[in-house]
Scaffold this motif. Structure first.
Motif, short mmCIF file in Angstrom:
data_model
loop_
_atom_site.label_atom_id
_atom_site.label_comp_id
_atom_site.label_asym_id
_atom_site.label_seq_id
_atom_site.Cartn_x
_atom_site.Cartn_y
_atom_site.Cartn_z
N GLY A 1 0.80 -1.21 0.00
CA GLY A 1 0.00 0.00 0.00
C GLY A 1 0.83 1.26 0.00
N ARG A 2 2.13 1.16 0.29
CA ARG A 2 2.99 2.33 0.32
C ARG A 2 4.37 1.92 -0.20
NH1 ARG A 2 4.55 5.96 5.59
NH2 ARG A 2 6.60 5.02 5.57
N ALA A 3 4.92 2.76 -1.07
CA ALA A 3 6.25 2.50 -1.62
C ALA A 3 6.94 3.84 -1.88
CB ALA A 3 6.14 1.71 -2.92
N PRO A 4 8.25 3.87 -1.85
CA PRO A 4 8.96 5.13 -2.16
C PRO A 4 8.63 5.56 -3.59
CG PRO A 4 10.49 3.46 -1.31
CD PRO A 4 9.18 2.78 -1.53
N TRP B 1 5.81 15.58 -8.60
CA TRP B 1 5.33 16.14 -7.33
C TRP B 1 5.90 17.55 -7.12
CZ3 TRP B 1 1.73 15.07 -3.79
CH2 TRP B 1 1.81 15.67 -2.54
N LEU B 2 7.20 17.70 -7.40
CA LEU B 2 7.83 19.00 -7.23
C LEU B 2 7.18 20.05 -8.13
CD1 LEU B 2 10.04 20.72 -5.91
CD2 LEU B 2 11.57 20.00 -7.76
N LEU B 3 6.98 19.71 -9.40
CA LEU B 3 6.31 20.65 -10.32
C LEU B 3 4.90 20.98 -9.83
CD1 LEU B 3 7.29 19.42 -13.89
CD2 LEU B 3 7.82 21.62 -12.84
N HIS B 4 4.22 19.95 -9.34
CA HIS B 4 2.86 20.13 -8.81
C HIS B 4 2.86 21.10 -7.62
CE1 HIS B 4 -1.28 19.02 -7.94
NE2 HIS B 4 -0.93 18.75 -6.69
N PHE C 1 0.02 10.38 -3.83
CA PHE C 1 1.31 10.66 -3.22
C PHE C 1 1.15 11.41 -1.91
CE2 PHE C 1 1.68 10.29 -7.75
CZ PHE C 1 2.71 9.39 -7.89
N THR C 2 2.07 11.13 -1.01
CA THR C 2 2.10 11.83 0.27
C THR C 2 3.54 12.01 0.70
OG1 THR C 2 1.19 11.90 2.50
CG2 THR C 2 1.93 9.74 1.70
N SER C 3 3.80 13.08 1.40
CA SER C 3 5.13 13.35 1.91
C SER C 3 5.14 13.07 3.40
CB SER C 3 5.50 14.81 1.64
OG SER C 3 6.80 15.08 2.10
N VAL C 4 6.07 12.20 3.82
CA VAL C 4 6.23 11.85 5.23
C VAL C 4 7.67 12.14 5.62
CG1 VAL C 4 6.09 9.99 6.93
CG2 VAL C 4 4.47 10.04 5.02
N ALA D 1 -2.39 14.23 -4.32
CA ALA D 1 -2.49 13.68 -2.97
C ALA D 1 -3.81 12.95 -2.74
CB ALA D 1 -2.33 14.79 -1.93
N ARG D 2 -4.82 13.24 -3.58
CA ARG D 2 -6.13 12.62 -3.36
C ARG D 2 -6.57 11.70 -4.47
NH1 ARG D 2 -10.25 16.71 -2.30
NH2 ARG D 2 -10.69 17.05 -0.42
#
Length: 182
Positions: A49-52, A61-64, A108-111, A159-160
């Motif tokens: 369910g989660r991977a780098p 993500w950075l452009l977003h 995507f999510t930032s942790v 993110a959603r």
């Protein structure tokens, strides 16, 4: 070919034999067989369910984050469908596609400063049907163009999700326009 004939062919051999008949002759003759150890089989791994995130995903993500509202990576596809349309079959096919391809269900999510991809469970694909069949021809063309531009220019929330969306425009009983954006 590997499993049935025990042969490993080069990519070049496949392109040089574009018909089944010529490929069969090549296999029967044992030509252009790759020597050496067989590659390991492709094995499906269970998702946690989660991977780098990959480097390309981090760039997206950075452009977003730097330029929200821009559609740098949108890929809109517009297809005209003529003839009798089975709406349920179309939705079923799109649902099967999202079930098969996890990337279409990834957000995507930032942790702690590290970007992660989150793979959501598969759900039924939502395909709104917009009926334009009662609108006069000229106005229908204008509205179709407007809806196409609107769809292509709409951003995704990384993110959603979901990261694939669509609309189906009914122009008449025998003509539809499918709008899919990934």
């Amino acid at each position: 070919i590997r499993d049935v004939f025990g042969q490993e062919l080069t990519l070049r051999t496949l392109f040089e034999n574009p018909t089944v008949a010529s490929l069969a002759r090549t296999i029967e003759g044992g030509q252009s067989i790759v020597s050496g150890p067989k590659p390991p089989p492709i094995v499906r791994i269970e998702s946690t369910g989660r991977a780098p995130a990959s480097f390309a995903q981090q760039s997206l993500w950075l452009l977003h984050q730097l330029e929200p509202g821009k559609v740098f990576y949108n890929f809109p596809a517009i297809t005209t469908l003529t003839g009798t349309l089975n709406f349920e079959a179309l939705v079923s096919a799109l649902t099967a596609m999202t079930q098969r391809h996890e990337v279409l269900r990834t957000t995507f999510t930032s942790v702690d400063g590290e970007l992660w991809q989150i793979i959501s469970p598969a759900e039924s694909f939502d395909l709104p049907l917009i009926d334009l069949s009662e609108i006069p021809d000229k106005a229908r063309e204008t509205e179709t163009s407007r809806l196409i531009s609107e769809e292509a220019g709409q951003t995704f929330d990384l993110a959603r999700g979901p990261l694939m969306r669509g609309k189906l425009l009914r122009l008449s009983a025998e003509e539809h326009v499918a709008l899919l954006t990934i």
